[in-house]
Scaffold this motif. Structure first.
Motif, PDB file in Angstrom:
ATOM      1  N   GLY A  73       0.766  -1.019   0.008  1.00 39.26           N
ATOM      2  CA  GLY A  73      -0.271   0.139  -0.304  1.00 39.26           C
ATOM      3  C   GLY A  73       0.892   1.244   0.457  1.00 39.26           C
ATOM      4  N   LYS A  74       2.026   1.654   0.420  1.00 37.46           N
ATOM      5  CA  LYS A  74       2.502   2.563   1.181  1.00 37.46           C
ATOM      6  C   LYS A  74       3.733   2.141  -0.006  1.00 37.46           C
ATOM      7  CE  LYS A  74       4.790   3.871   5.261  1.00 37.46           C
ATOM      8  NZ  LYS A  74       5.314   3.300   6.161  1.00 37.46           N
ATOM      9  N   MET A  75       4.095   1.337  -1.329  1.00 31.74           N
ATOM     10  CA  MET A  75       4.733   1.565  -2.338  1.00 31.74           C
ATOM     11  C   MET A  75       3.753   1.865  -2.919  1.00 31.74           C
ATOM     12  SD  MET A  75       6.818  -2.299  -3.144  1.00 31.74           S
ATOM     13  CE  MET A  75       7.180  -2.752  -1.871  1.00 31.74           C
ATOM     14  N   LEU A  76       2.610   2.125  -3.266  1.00 31.17           N
ATOM     15  CA  LEU A  76       1.432   2.151  -4.161  1.00 31.17           C
ATOM     16  C   LEU A  76       0.815   4.386  -3.543  1.00 31.17           C
ATOM     17  CD1 LEU A  76      -0.771  -0.868  -4.972  1.00 31.17           C
ATOM     18  CD2 LEU A  76       1.351   0.006  -6.682  1.00 31.17           C
ATOM     19  N   GLY A  77       1.739   4.399  -2.930  1.00 28.12           N
ATOM     20  CA  GLY A  77       1.394   5.853  -2.615  1.00 28.12           C
ATOM     21  C   GLY A  77       0.076   6.064  -1.881  1.00 28.12           C
ATOM     22  N   LEU A  78      -0.445   4.960  -1.371  1.00 29.30           N
ATOM     23  CA  LEU A  78      -2.469   4.580  -0.824  1.00 29.30           C
ATOM     24  C   LEU A  78      -2.037   5.212   0.772  1.00 29.30           C
ATOM     25  CD1 LEU A  78      -3.147   1.242  -2.272  1.00 29.30           C
ATOM     26  CD2 LEU A  78      -4.040   3.201  -3.067  1.00 29.30           C
ATOM     27  N   PRO A  79      -3.165   5.443   1.800  1.00 27.11           N
ATOM     28  CA  PRO A  79      -3.133   5.037   3.391  1.00 27.11           C
ATOM     29  C   PRO A  79      -2.847   4.593   3.628  1.00 27.11           C
ATOM     30  CG  PRO A  79      -5.010   6.502   1.839  1.00 27.11           C
ATOM     31  CD  PRO A  79      -4.393   5.698   0.925  1.00 27.11           C
ATOM     32  N   TYR A  80      -2.566   4.264   4.852  1.00 29.17           N
ATOM     33  CA  TYR A  80      -2.557   4.122   5.967  1.00 29.17           C
ATOM     34  C   TYR A  80      -3.794   3.203   6.885  1.00 29.17           C
ATOM     35  CZ  TYR A  80      -1.606   1.389  10.461  1.00 29.17           C
ATOM     36  OH  TYR A  80      -1.409   0.651  11.893  1.00 29.17           O
ATOM     37  N   PRO A  81      -3.815   2.316   6.966  1.00 30.36           N
ATOM     38  CA  PRO A  81      -3.744   0.595   6.788  1.00 30.36           C
ATOM     39  C   PRO A  81      -3.367   0.341   4.831  1.00 30.36           C
ATOM     40  CG  PRO A  81      -5.253   0.542   8.043  1.00 30.36           C
ATOM     41  CD  PRO A  81      -5.387   2.208   7.660  1.00 30.36           C
ATOM     42  N   GLY A  82      -2.943  -0.410   4.369  1.00 26.46           N
ATOM     43  CA  GLY A  82      -2.825  -0.658   2.910  1.00 26.46           C
ATOM     44  C   GLY A  82      -4.307  -1.863   2.366  1.00 26.46           C
ATOM     45  N   GLY A  83      -3.981  -2.692   3.385  1.00 27.32           N
ATOM     46  CA  GLY A  83      -4.598  -3.601   3.850  1.00 27.32           C
ATOM     47  C   GLY A  83      -6.171  -3.206   3.070  1.00 27.32           C
ATOM     48  N   PRO A  84      -6.868  -2.349   3.406  1.00 27.26           N
ATOM     49  CA  PRO A  84      -8.024  -1.848   3.292  1.00 27.26           C
ATOM     50  C   PRO A  84      -8.655  -1.916   2.104  1.00 27.26           C
ATOM     51  CG  PRO A  84      -8.380  -1.376   5.000  1.00 27.26           C
ATOM     52  CD  PRO A  84      -7.110  -2.203   4.882  1.00 27.26           C
ATOM     53  N   GLU A  85      -7.117  -0.736   1.672  1.00 26.52           N
ATOM     54  CA  GLU A  85      -7.055   0.688   0.801  1.00 26.52           C
ATOM     55  C   GLU A  85      -6.723  -0.542  -0.817  1.00 26.52           C
ATOM     56  OE1 GLU A  85      -7.706   3.358   0.340  1.00 26.52           O
ATOM     57  OE2 GLU A  85      -8.345   3.359   2.468  1.00 26.52           O
ATOM     58  N   ILE A  86      -5.994  -1.408  -0.370  1.00 27.75           N
ATOM     59  CA  ILE A  86      -5.522  -2.311  -1.834  1.00 27.75           C
ATOM     60  C   ILE A  86      -6.759  -3.240  -2.165  1.00 27.75           C
ATOM     61  CG2 ILE A  86      -4.326  -4.504  -2.865  1.00 27.75           C
ATOM     62  CD1 ILE A  86      -2.172  -2.857  -1.199  1.00 27.75           C
ATOM     63  N   GLU A  87      -7.598  -3.668  -1.101  1.00 24.37           N
ATOM     64  CA  GLU A  87      -8.825  -4.609  -1.781  1.00 24.37           C
ATOM     65  C   GLU A  87     -10.147  -2.977  -2.466  1.00 24.37           C
ATOM     66  OE1 GLU A  87     -11.370  -5.729   1.291  1.00 24.37           O
ATOM     67  OE2 GLU A  87     -12.376  -6.530   0.063  1.00 24.37           O
ATOM     68  N   LYS A  88      -9.816  -1.976  -2.379  1.00 26.39           N
ATOM     69  CA  LYS A  88     -11.234  -0.962  -2.610  1.00 26.39           C
ATOM     70  C   LYS A  88     -10.185  -1.304  -4.219  1.00 26.39           C
ATOM     71  CE  LYS A  88     -10.993   1.566   0.606  1.00 26.39           C
ATOM     72  NZ  LYS A  88     -11.538   3.260   0.843  1.00 26.39           N
ATOM     73  N   LEU A  89      -8.682  -1.030  -4.508  1.00 28.69           N
ATOM     74  CA  LEU A  89      -7.937  -0.797  -5.561  1.00 28.69           C
ATOM     75  C   LEU A  89      -8.556  -1.894  -6.556  1.00 28.69           C
ATOM     76  CD1 LEU A  89      -6.307   1.970  -6.704  1.00 28.69           C
ATOM     77  CD2 LEU A  89      -4.718   0.264  -6.312  1.00 28.69           C
ATOM     78  N   ALA A  90      -8.094  -3.254  -6.093  1.00 29.64           N
ATOM     79  CA  ALA A  90      -7.865  -4.303  -6.805  1.00 29.64           C
ATOM     80  C   ALA A  90      -9.086  -4.358  -7.668  1.00 29.64           C
ATOM     81  CB  ALA A  90      -7.941  -5.444  -5.545  1.00 29.64           C
ATOM     82  N   ARG A  91     -10.807  -3.619  -6.710  1.00 31.65           N
ATOM     83  CA  ARG A  91     -12.117  -4.345  -7.077  1.00 31.65           C
ATOM     84  C   ARG A  91     -11.579  -4.369  -8.728  1.00 31.65           C
ATOM     85  NH1 ARG A  91     -14.809  -1.678  -2.287  1.00 31.65           N
ATOM     86  NH2 ARG A  91     -14.343  -3.601  -0.833  1.00 31.65           N
ATOM     87  N   HIS A  92     -10.916  -2.915  -9.540  1.00 32.32           N
ATOM     88  CA  HIS A  92     -10.846  -2.708 -10.947  1.00 32.32           C
ATOM     89  C   HIS A  92      -9.750  -2.647 -11.940  1.00 32.32           C
ATOM     90  CE1 HIS A  92     -14.503  -0.132  -9.298  1.00 32.32           C
ATOM     91  NE2 HIS A  92     -12.904   0.689  -8.406  1.00 32.32           N
ATOM     92  N   GLY A  93      -9.588  -3.974 -10.852  1.00 31.66           N
ATOM     93  CA  GLY A  93      -8.716  -4.378 -11.349  1.00 31.66           C
ATOM     94  C   GLY A  93      -8.270  -6.146 -12.220  1.00 31.66           C
ATOM     95  N   ASN A  94      -7.161  -5.980 -13.032  1.00 28.46           N
ATOM     96  CA  ASN A  94      -7.173  -7.652 -13.091  1.00 28.46           C
ATOM     97  C   ASN A  94      -6.091  -8.938 -11.926  1.00 28.46           C
ATOM     98  OD1 ASN A  94      -6.858  -9.984 -14.519  1.00 28.46           O
ATOM     99  ND2 ASN A  94      -5.787  -9.467 -16.305  1.00 28.46           N
ATOM    100  N   PRO A  95      -6.553  -9.799 -11.938  1.00 23.99           N
ATOM    101  CA  PRO A  95      -5.767 -10.197 -11.145  1.00 23.99           C
ATOM    102  C   PRO A  95      -4.720 -11.345 -11.589  1.00 23.99           C
ATOM    103  CG  PRO A  95      -7.640 -11.369 -10.453  1.00 23.99           C
ATOM    104  CD  PRO A  95      -8.037  -9.744 -11.475  1.00 23.99           C
ATOM    105  N   ALA A  96      -4.512 -11.523 -12.081  1.00 27.11           N
ATOM    106  CA  ALA A  96      -4.602 -12.472 -13.746  1.00 27.11           C
ATOM    107  C   ALA A  96      -2.831 -10.947 -14.495  1.00 27.11           C
ATOM    108  CB  ALA A  96      -4.564 -13.302 -14.996  1.00 27.11           C
ATOM    109  N   ALA A  97      -2.908  -9.637 -14.787  1.00 24.32           N
ATOM    110  CA  ALA A  97      -2.692  -9.184 -15.419  1.00 24.32           C
ATOM    111  C   ALA A  97      -0.463  -9.199 -14.877  1.00 24.32           C
ATOM    112  CB  ALA A  97      -2.172  -7.835 -14.899  1.00 24.32           C
TER     113      ALA A  97
END
Ligand code: KG4
Ligand code: ZN
Length: 309
Positions: free
Chosen positions: A148-172
């Motif tokens: 999360g930090k590497m991606l510049g997301l706010p702390y804590p990264g877990g919930p932020e990554i989950e939100k971002l991942a909803r619009h992404g391709n897990p096989a990219a």
């Protein structure tokens, strides 16, 4: 068990501007919020201190200054009310949290995924645990927070990554699933974290953050599920219990549910409000110990590095 009240004084906003937990700020705020929080809990529960049979607090693992404040307050209340005190292992709270509203804790395989720990345990009954595996480097939640930090997301990264991942391709991106084919039941997430970092550096600016988040999250999920299924095959357990802050992750819950269904296993997951740190799970662990006739001496110290087994 019935949860009459469960109050949380979240410090996430407080620590966010520092990008992580600042121990000094954490303990100062614990001492500021503890008394009003206890009063709020008593009010919501509709009970008075004299009606309480036992008092419990986490005595480890965790930040020493925070553990001291909580356990000293619980000991003082126990002493004043002439009731027993129980010092509880934070990880036992997480481990038992999927069963808070159940009538019993059946033999099962437990996967705890939090910010500080990733643990696989064989559980025969409440209080009878055998460690099967743990992380050799970062915990699952820690890996989420660092990426999360590497991606510049706010702390804590877990919930932020989950939100971002909803619009992404897990096989990219095909990130490494370290140790999944090894016979042991340990985890490693640092290779995955480094692979994400190198990808970010190599592609500087030309990549979709959502694809990266989704691919990272998928790798964590695949690792956790592979090792959990391996552990069920080894132990013969038919029930899997998932707990800890990372178990709030919807994609992880759904993937675990599918994997368990396919393998003919039952999955028990903690209620969302019991996944991240909370007092109800500590009270439940204390209740089971209290009913078994256990109590801790008032001299019991805190243990910042206390293992579960
Ligand atoms: O159990 P917990 O509240 O505290 C510890 O005992 O560590 O877990 C906190 C961890 C953090 O690393 C946080 O990023 C992670 O749980 N977390 C999540 C999600 N919600 C919290 N990780 C992934 N997806 C989520 N939705
Ligand atoms: Zn925790």
């Amino acid at each position: 068990m019935d949860v009459l009240a469960s109050e949380v004084a979240s410090q996430i906003e407080l620590h966010r501007e520092h990008g992580g937990v600042v121990p000094e700020l954490a303990s100062r705020n614990h001492s500021l919020h503890l008394r009003p929080l206890v009063e709020q809990a008593l009010g919501h529960a509709g009970v008075s201190v004299s009606q309480i049979d036992a008092f419990a607090a986490t005595t480890g693992p965790g930040l020493a200054s925070s553990l001291l404040i909580g356990s000293t307050a619980a000991k003082a209340m126990a002493c004043a009310a002439r009731r027993p005190f129980l010092g509880i292992n934070h990880l036992e709270g997480h481990l038992l949290s999927p069963f808070v509203r159940e009538t019993r804790v059946p033999p099962h395989l437990a996967l705890i995924v939090s910010g500080g720990h990733t643990l696989l345990l064989d559980v025969t009954a409440a209080g009878r645990y055998e460690k099967l595996g743990g992380t050799r480097d970062d915990a699952a939640g820690e890996a989420f927070d660092k990426v999360g930090k590497m991606l510049g997301l706010p702390y804590p990264g877990g919930p932020e990554i989950e939100k971002l991942a909803r619009h992404g391709n897990p096989a990219a991106w095909d990130f490494p699933r370290s140790m999944v084919h090894d016979p042991h039941l340990d985890f490693s997430f640092s290779g995955l974290k480094t692979a994400v970092l190198y990808t970010l550096q190599r592609e500087s600016g030309n990549l979709s953050a959502a694809d990266l988040a989704a691919s990272f999250q998928q790798a964590v999920i695949d690792i956790l599920i592979a090792k959990t299924l391996q552990a069920t095959r080894r132990t013969g357990r038919r029930i899997v219990a998932l707990s800890g802050g990372v178990s709030l992750n919807r994609a992880l819950r759904d993937a675990c549910r599918r994997a368990c269904e396919q393998a003919g296993l039952e999955l028990v997951v903690a209620a969302p409000e019991l996944c991240t740190d909370n007092a109800a799970m500590i009270a439940f662990a204390a209740l089971l110990r209290h009913l078994a006739g256990e109590a801790s001496p008032l001299e019991e110290d805190i243990h910042p590095n206390l293992p579960l087994v």
